[in-house]
Design a protein around this motif. Structure first.
Motif, PDB file in Angstrom:
ATOM      1  N   LYS A 124       0.755   7.397  -9.642  1.00 50.57           N
ATOM      2  CA  LYS A 124       0.570   6.045  -9.130  1.00 50.57           C
ATOM      3  C   LYS A 124       0.988   5.979  -7.664  1.00 50.57           C
ATOM      4  O   LYS A 124       0.296   5.380  -6.834  1.00 50.57           O
ATOM      5  CB  LYS A 124       1.410   5.064  -9.955  1.00 50.57           C
ATOM      6  CG  LYS A 124       1.156   3.620  -9.614  1.00 50.57           C
ATOM      7  CD  LYS A 124       1.862   2.723 -10.610  1.00 50.57           C
ATOM      8  CE  LYS A 124       1.648   1.260 -10.296  1.00 50.57           C
ATOM      9  NZ  LYS A 124       2.372   0.391 -11.227  1.00 50.57           N
ATOM     10  N   ALA A 125       2.105   6.619  -7.347  1.00 54.63           N
ATOM     11  CA  ALA A 125       2.583   6.608  -5.961  1.00 54.63           C
ATOM     12  C   ALA A 125       1.564   7.279  -5.039  1.00 54.63           C
ATOM     13  O   ALA A 125       1.292   6.793  -3.946  1.00 54.63           O
ATOM     14  CB  ALA A 125       3.932   7.312  -5.855  1.00 54.63           C
ATOM     15  N   VAL A 126       0.994   8.393  -5.492  1.00 52.49           N
ATOM     16  CA  VAL A 126       0.007   9.084  -4.672  1.00 52.49           C
ATOM     17  C   VAL A 126      -1.230   8.209  -4.481  1.00 52.49           C
ATOM     18  O   VAL A 126      -1.776   8.098  -3.391  1.00 52.49           O
ATOM     19  CB  VAL A 126      -0.389  10.443  -5.313  1.00 52.49           C
ATOM     20  CG1 VAL A 126      -1.558  11.063  -4.573  1.00 52.49           C
ATOM     21  CG2 VAL A 126       0.793  11.380  -5.311  1.00 52.49           C
ATOM     22  N   GLY A 127      -1.652   7.544  -5.557  1.00 50.37           N
ATOM     23  CA  GLY A 127      -2.836   6.704  -5.470  1.00 50.37           C
ATOM     24  C   GLY A 127      -2.612   5.477  -4.612  1.00 50.37           C
ATOM     25  O   GLY A 127      -3.462   5.085  -3.823  1.00 50.37           O
ATOM     26  N   ALA A 128      -1.441   4.850  -4.748  1.00 46.56           N
ATOM     27  CA  ALA A 128      -1.213   3.575  -4.068  1.00 46.56           C
ATOM     28  C   ALA A 128      -0.668   3.777  -2.663  1.00 46.56           C
ATOM     29  O   ALA A 128      -0.913   2.968  -1.781  1.00 46.56           O
ATOM     30  CB  ALA A 128      -0.253   2.712  -4.886  1.00 46.56           C
TER      31      ALA A 128
ATOM     32  N   ILE B 172       8.180  13.618  -2.864  1.00 47.98           N
ATOM     33  CA  ILE B 172       7.333  14.007  -3.992  1.00 47.98           C
ATOM     34  C   ILE B 172       6.390  15.127  -3.558  1.00 47.98           C
ATOM     35  O   ILE B 172       5.846  15.088  -2.457  1.00 47.98           O
ATOM     36  CB  ILE B 172       6.530  12.789  -4.502  1.00 47.98           C
ATOM     37  CG1 ILE B 172       7.473  11.844  -5.233  1.00 47.98           C
ATOM     38  CG2 ILE B 172       5.394  13.211  -5.419  1.00 47.98           C
ATOM     39  CD1 ILE B 172       6.840  10.567  -5.676  1.00 47.98           C
ATOM     40  N   ASN B 173       6.205  16.115  -4.422  1.00 48.81           N
ATOM     41  CA  ASN B 173       5.295  17.212  -4.125  1.00 48.81           C
ATOM     42  C   ASN B 173       3.867  16.751  -4.416  1.00 48.81           C
ATOM     43  O   ASN B 173       3.327  16.957  -5.498  1.00 48.81           O
ATOM     44  CB  ASN B 173       5.657  18.429  -4.972  1.00 48.81           C
ATOM     45  CG  ASN B 173       4.907  19.662  -4.548  1.00 48.81           C
ATOM     46  OD1 ASN B 173       3.874  19.568  -3.877  1.00 48.81           O
ATOM     47  ND2 ASN B 173       5.397  20.815  -4.931  1.00 48.81           N
ATOM     48  N   VAL B 174       3.286  16.092  -3.413  1.00 55.76           N
ATOM     49  CA  VAL B 174       1.998  15.425  -3.605  1.00 55.76           C
ATOM     50  C   VAL B 174       0.891  16.415  -3.965  1.00 55.76           C
ATOM     51  O   VAL B 174       0.072  16.148  -4.839  1.00 55.76           O
ATOM     52  CB  VAL B 174       1.634  14.630  -2.330  1.00 55.76           C
ATOM     53  CG1 VAL B 174       0.214  14.114  -2.403  1.00 55.76           C
ATOM     54  CG2 VAL B 174       2.601  13.468  -2.154  1.00 55.76           C
ATOM     55  N   ASP B 175       0.897  17.592  -3.335  1.00 50.14           N
ATOM     56  CA  ASP B 175      -0.155  18.573  -3.621  1.00 50.14           C
ATOM     57  C   ASP B 175      -0.139  18.971  -5.092  1.00 50.14           C
ATOM     58  O   ASP B 175      -1.181  19.051  -5.734  1.00 50.14           O
ATOM     59  CB  ASP B 175       0.040  19.821  -2.750  1.00 50.14           C
ATOM     60  CG  ASP B 175      -0.360  19.563  -1.308  1.00 50.14           C
ATOM     61  OD1 ASP B 175      -0.786  18.411  -1.028  1.00 50.14           O
ATOM     62  OD2 ASP B 175      -0.247  20.468  -0.477  1.00 50.14           O
TER      63      ASP B 175
ATOM     64  N   PRO C 240     -10.286   1.132  -9.026  1.00 55.45           N
ATOM     65  CA  PRO C 240     -11.159   1.244  -7.858  1.00 55.45           C
ATOM     66  C   PRO C 240     -11.139   2.657  -7.279  1.00 55.45           C
ATOM     67  O   PRO C 240     -10.210   3.418  -7.535  1.00 55.45           O
ATOM     68  CB  PRO C 240     -10.542   0.259  -6.871  1.00 55.45           C
ATOM     69  CG  PRO C 240      -9.117   0.178  -7.255  1.00 55.45           C
ATOM     70  CD  PRO C 240      -9.047   0.402  -8.734  1.00 55.45           C
ATOM     71  N   LEU C 241     -12.146   2.977  -6.486  1.00 56.60           N
ATOM     72  CA  LEU C 241     -12.240   4.295  -5.866  1.00 56.60           C
ATOM     73  C   LEU C 241     -11.051   4.618  -4.974  1.00 56.60           C
ATOM     74  O   LEU C 241     -10.742   5.769  -4.738  1.00 56.60           O
ATOM     75  CB  LEU C 241     -13.516   4.376  -5.005  1.00 56.60           C
ATOM     76  CG  LEU C 241     -14.799   4.798  -5.697  1.00 56.60           C
ATOM     77  CD1 LEU C 241     -15.919   4.865  -4.689  1.00 56.60           C
ATOM     78  CD2 LEU C 241     -14.635   6.132  -6.388  1.00 56.60           C
ATOM     79  N   THR C 242     -10.376   3.572  -4.473  1.00 53.87           N
ATOM     80  CA  THR C 242      -9.233   3.805  -3.606  1.00 53.87           C
ATOM     81  C   THR C 242      -7.987   4.183  -4.401  1.00 53.87           C
ATOM     82  O   THR C 242      -6.989   4.587  -3.833  1.00 53.87           O
ATOM     83  CB  THR C 242      -8.938   2.564  -2.766  1.00 53.87           C
ATOM     84  OG1 THR C 242      -9.149   1.416  -3.573  1.00 53.87           O
ATOM     85  CG2 THR C 242      -9.834   2.499  -1.551  1.00 53.87           C
ATOM     86  N   GLY C 243      -8.022   4.010  -5.725  1.00 55.14           N
ATOM     87  CA  GLY C 243      -6.930   4.493  -6.566  1.00 55.14           C
ATOM     88  C   GLY C 243      -5.722   3.580  -6.648  1.00 55.14           C
ATOM     89  O   GLY C 243      -5.684   2.502  -6.059  1.00 55.14           O
ATOM     90  N   GLY C 244      -4.734   4.037  -7.427  1.00 54.76           N
ATOM     91  CA  GLY C 244      -3.454   3.345  -7.506  1.00 54.76           C
ATOM     92  C   GLY C 244      -3.386   2.154  -8.436  1.00 54.76           C
ATOM     93  O   GLY C 244      -2.316   1.694  -8.796  1.00 54.76           O
ATOM     94  N   VAL C 245      -4.529   1.623  -8.839  1.00 52.64           N
ATOM     95  CA  VAL C 245      -4.577   0.453  -9.711  1.00 52.64           C
ATOM     96  C   VAL C 245      -5.411   0.815 -10.943  1.00 52.64           C
ATOM     97  O   VAL C 245      -6.224   1.721 -10.881  1.00 52.64           O
ATOM     98  CB  VAL C 245      -5.233  -0.756  -8.989  1.00 52.64           C
ATOM     99  CG1 VAL C 245      -4.968  -2.048  -9.721  1.00 52.64           C
ATOM    100  CG2 VAL C 245      -4.771  -0.841  -7.561  1.00 52.64           C
TER     101      VAL C 245
END
Lengths: 313, 501
Positions: free
Chosen positions: A186-190, A200-203, A253-258
């Protein structure tokens, strides 16, 4: 209650309205037996959409899913006689591997996911065509029934396909809502930058997300293959756009996080109802893809968060 | 001449401009001041045509006008010199100056570059800048770019017959004193042709340059003062709505740090293209401030301490040993917390609630085998919401919906609740109103009392001087001078600027 507050409920409202409309036009739609078989029919699509949710939730997309499923139908058919139920492991490992590869290319080689997954999808397609010798293969009926027959039985009137879908949904929901992985997702998406500056190790998170979408594509392919008792390199064609539509109309949505996997359940049901309605309304089969294409555009236009996008390229 | 009458502008949830009246006469220089969020930017956007007013009207010489976009405003002689410089770095100076207006130099479908260069030189002469107009913009200094930006707007002189109105948005924020003087004398000269609207946070400069000053608060103009009657304290009082604490930076709470222990140290550290040969030590209870202009390498130092940049040479030790791989994970585990400048993008995750944001850097402590213990997360968040007086209805509230000050408190709570004792503050008060700034200053002092070492890149020089125990001045990535900031013995603004430029 203004427009913005209602927004999260749009998918539910859409679903209810559509069901009522179709039901009024054709009361036979509400026949429980028919309904259950209708829903059971789209389980492979739903599983693919579940996997797609993970890729879209981090703001990416996985265009390789349909080809991974194609490859898996061939792998399952070719190796069923040799490995029996063990072929499921091979399929899942293949899906996981291809997904992880897409993730690696996206994060470490800085290739946007829509290109990297398109590319890995072609690799998978090639594998499928090579392995199948470009023929439609079929499974040996006895071994199929021994190994995977249980997938299509019913218990107390409930098709096992639905049980499998339910279990996968529960796993996906738990991953998304109750684990550190889901929270990182969620953090990566938002807010990817904030995730980076929180250590956070995003990769790693992104690679796992694509590996999960690959895995779900493999499971979907396996079920589809067993269901049709065969495999070929084009068997799952047509699933990709429906899976994307299901995720987007569900409200991720395509932008993610939600959004998330429950939204995808609603989205998939909306897709089913629309498809059914088109059958009732006798929409020509050649027109159906067009309808979903238009729905996809409308869904993206309605759900996308423009504040998150600098420019559209 | 140029007039706004009862101009109103609303955005969802915000009444950004409330019946604003604004007049500017021919050749006048008008100052515009207000806190962040007072509506200055919105007002300027209405003036140069980026926003259209919802109510009221805009008149020029009594005639009502309406601009659909900045280009139309330009055609009426209104130009904007942007704060975030709007020049395109990979174009030449002349291409930038005539961007969008190249048609005048086109013959037989191609641009006559000689003609454009000559015209551009004439524009540059107006701002007394003698550079080659075919230079690539990226090679100019910040101050030179600011002047090119002004020259670009001054092309309106030839293009428009009537009067000009030129907006200057924070033009001095990164300029040296001499450069400011030059800019001011230019502006005064140019009043023969244009009127200016001058927006700045530096009250003394506004007072020095402006004929009249508009003071804004909460979307309304609360006062208009003539230069002769203007006093800094009175204007500040009107901007904030109350008196500002004399001990703004909490200097009375500044205690000596403990020099016997070292939290982090740099020894001749170089990061190519950012800074070189930098050495310092950070001690518990110390506020170490990095001072320099934009591009002096301050941010890169913070990023190096946080593990996002790997030193090219030299040794960076955090808690006694260097980092292995360059990633933020190790830094966080060693107790380094980073409060980034872009609070809304890098600080909080917009779309996640208060407790999710607070545990983002320490999920390991609130989970078993990867499964979160959400009840404990909530309890932690509730404790810190109370402790830092974070204004939020509950811990389920999306952090994107909190005010800037409260967002900053959430970011600080994230690191402090995780036990971080090296805190990197990058412009921690940027965009906060005065009350929220004071809260941040209080928190800085409290952290020092708890033995936290802080590396600060301050929003203003005053803030840097007020808060710090130690000041390191950087210029173009090179260390210049170290100042001691013990209360009563703090360096002056002049001391610092002298070494910065």
């Amino acid at each position: 209650m203004n427009f913005e507050n209602l927004r999260p409920y749009f998918p539910w409202i859409t679903l209810v309205v559509l069901v009522l409309l179709v039901g009024i036009a054709n009361p036979a739609f509400f026949d429980p037996v028919g309904l259950i078989s209708l829903v059971a029919d789209i389980v492979p699509l739903f599983i693919m959409a579940l996997g797609m949710t993970f890729a879209i939730y981090i703001g990416g997309i996985d265009l390789s899913m349909q080809q991974v499923a194609n490859l898996v139908t061939v792998v399952a058919t070719v190796y069923l006689a040799q490995f029996g139920i063990g072929v499921a492991v091979i399929c899942i490992v293949a899906g996981f591997g291809i997904g992880a590869l897409s993730g690696y290319v996206t994060t470490r080689q800085f290739v946007p996911s829509f290109v990297s997954t398109l590319a890995t999808g072609f690799i998978a397609l090639s594998g499928a065509r090579y392995l199948s010798g470009e023929r439609a293969l079929s499974m040996d009926a006895t071994i199929r029934n021994e190994s995977f027959g249980w997938m299509f039985g019913t218990t107390a009137g409930v098709p096992h396909e639905l049980v499998i879908a339910g279990v996968l949904l529960a796993i996906a929901w738990f991953l998304q809502s109750r684990t550190t992985f889901g929270r990182s997702l969620k953090a990566v998406g938002a807010g990817e930058l904030a995730a980076v500056s929180s250590g956070i190790n995003v990769d790693k998170i992104k690679i796992i997300a694509f590996a999960i979408s690959g895995t779900f594509a493999a499971i979907a392919g396996l079920m589809f293959s067993v269901k049709l008792s065969g495999g070929d390199a084009n068997l799952a064609n047509g699933f990709l756009i429906l899976a994307i539509v299901a995720v987007l109309v569900g409200g991720t949505p395509l932008t993610g996080g939600v959004g998330g996997v429950l939204n995808t359940l609603v989205g998939t049901l909306i897709v089913v109802v629309i498809r059914t309605a088109m059958v009732y309304l006798q929409v020509d089969a050649t027109m159906q893809q067009m309808v979903f294409g238009i729905i996809l555009i409308v869904a993206i236009a309605l759900t996308i968060d423009r504040s998150k996008m600098g420019t559209v390229k | 001449m140029y007039q706004l009458n009862k101009v109103d502008k609303t955005f969802p949830g915000v009444h950004a401009l409330k019946a604003v009246d604004f007049t500017i006469g021919r050749g006048e220089i008008v100052g515009l001041v207000g806190e962040n969020g007072a509506g200055k930017s919105t007002l300027m956007k209405v003036i140069y045509g980026a926003y259209q007013p919802d109510g009221g009207n805009v008149t020029i010489d009594g005639k009502t006008v309406r601009f659909a976009n900045p280009r139309q405003a330009m055609d009426h002689g209104i130009g904007m010199v942007f704060q975030e410089q709007s020049l395109i770095p990979n174009l030449t100076v002349m291409e930038n100056i005539y961007l969008g207006f190249e048609q005048q130099f086109v013959r037989f479908g191609v641009i006559d570059w000689k003609k454009m260069a000559a015209a551009a030189s004439a524009q540059l002469a107006k701002v007394k800048l003698s550079i080659d107009p075919s230079m690539t913009t990226a090679n100019l200094s910040f101050a030179q770019r600011q002047l090119v930006e002004l020259a670009k707007v001054l092309t309106l002189e030839e293009r428009i017959d009537g009067d000009l109105v030129i907006l200057l948005d924070e033009p001095t924020s990164v300029l040296a004193r001499e450069e400011v003087e030059l800019l001011f004398s230019l502006v005064r000269e140019l009043t023969s042709r244009a009127s200016f609207i001058f927006v700045s946070h530096r009250m003394d400069e506004v007072l020095e340059l402006s004929d009249r000053i508009y003071v804004m608060k909460d979307g309304a103009v609360v006062d208009v003062v003539a230069q002769a009657d203007a006093k800094v304290e009175n204007i500040q009082h009107k901007m904030v709505g109350r008196d500002v604490d004399k001990e703004y930076y909490r200097e009375q709470k500044q205690k000596p740090y403990d020099p016997s222990q070292v939290l982090a140290s740099f020894e001749n550290v170089t990061v190519t293209s950012s800074f070189k040969d930098l050495s310092f030590e950070l001690h518990p209870g110390e506020v170490l401030c990095l001072v320099g202009t934009e591009g002096s390498g301050r941010e890169a130092v913070l990023r190096t301490v946080f593990g996002l940049e790997k030193p090219t040479s030299g040794t960076v030790e955090v808690k006694g040993s260097p980092y292995g791989k360059a990633n933020a994970r190790t830094a966080v585990e060693r107790g380094v917390g980073y409060v980034p400048r872009e609070r809304k993008v890098e600080g909080i995750v917009n779309g996640m609630n208060v407790y999710e944001n607070m545990t983002l850097s320490q999920m390991g402590k609130y989970s078993t085998g990867g499964i979160l213990r959400i009840g404990e997360e909530r309890a932690l968040a509730e404790k810190w919401v109370e402790r830092l007086a974070i204004k939020t209805p509950n811990v389920y509230k999306d952090c994107g919906g909190l005010s800037g000050g409260n967002q900053q408190k959430v970011v600080l709570a994230k690191w402090r609740s995780g036990g971080s004792d090296i805190i990197l503050l990058d412009h921690p008060t940027r965009g906060l109103d005065i009350g929220a700034k004071e809260d941040v200053y209080d928190m800085v002092r409290e952290m020092c009392d708890d033995g936290v070492g802080i590396i600060l890149v301050a929003d203003t020089l005053e803030e840097a001087i007020g808060l710090s125990h130690t000041i390191l001045v950087l210029k173009d990535g090179e260390f210049q001078k170290r100042f001691d900031g013990t209360p009563g013995d703090k360096p002056s603004l002049f001391d610092l600027v002298h070494h910065m430029i």
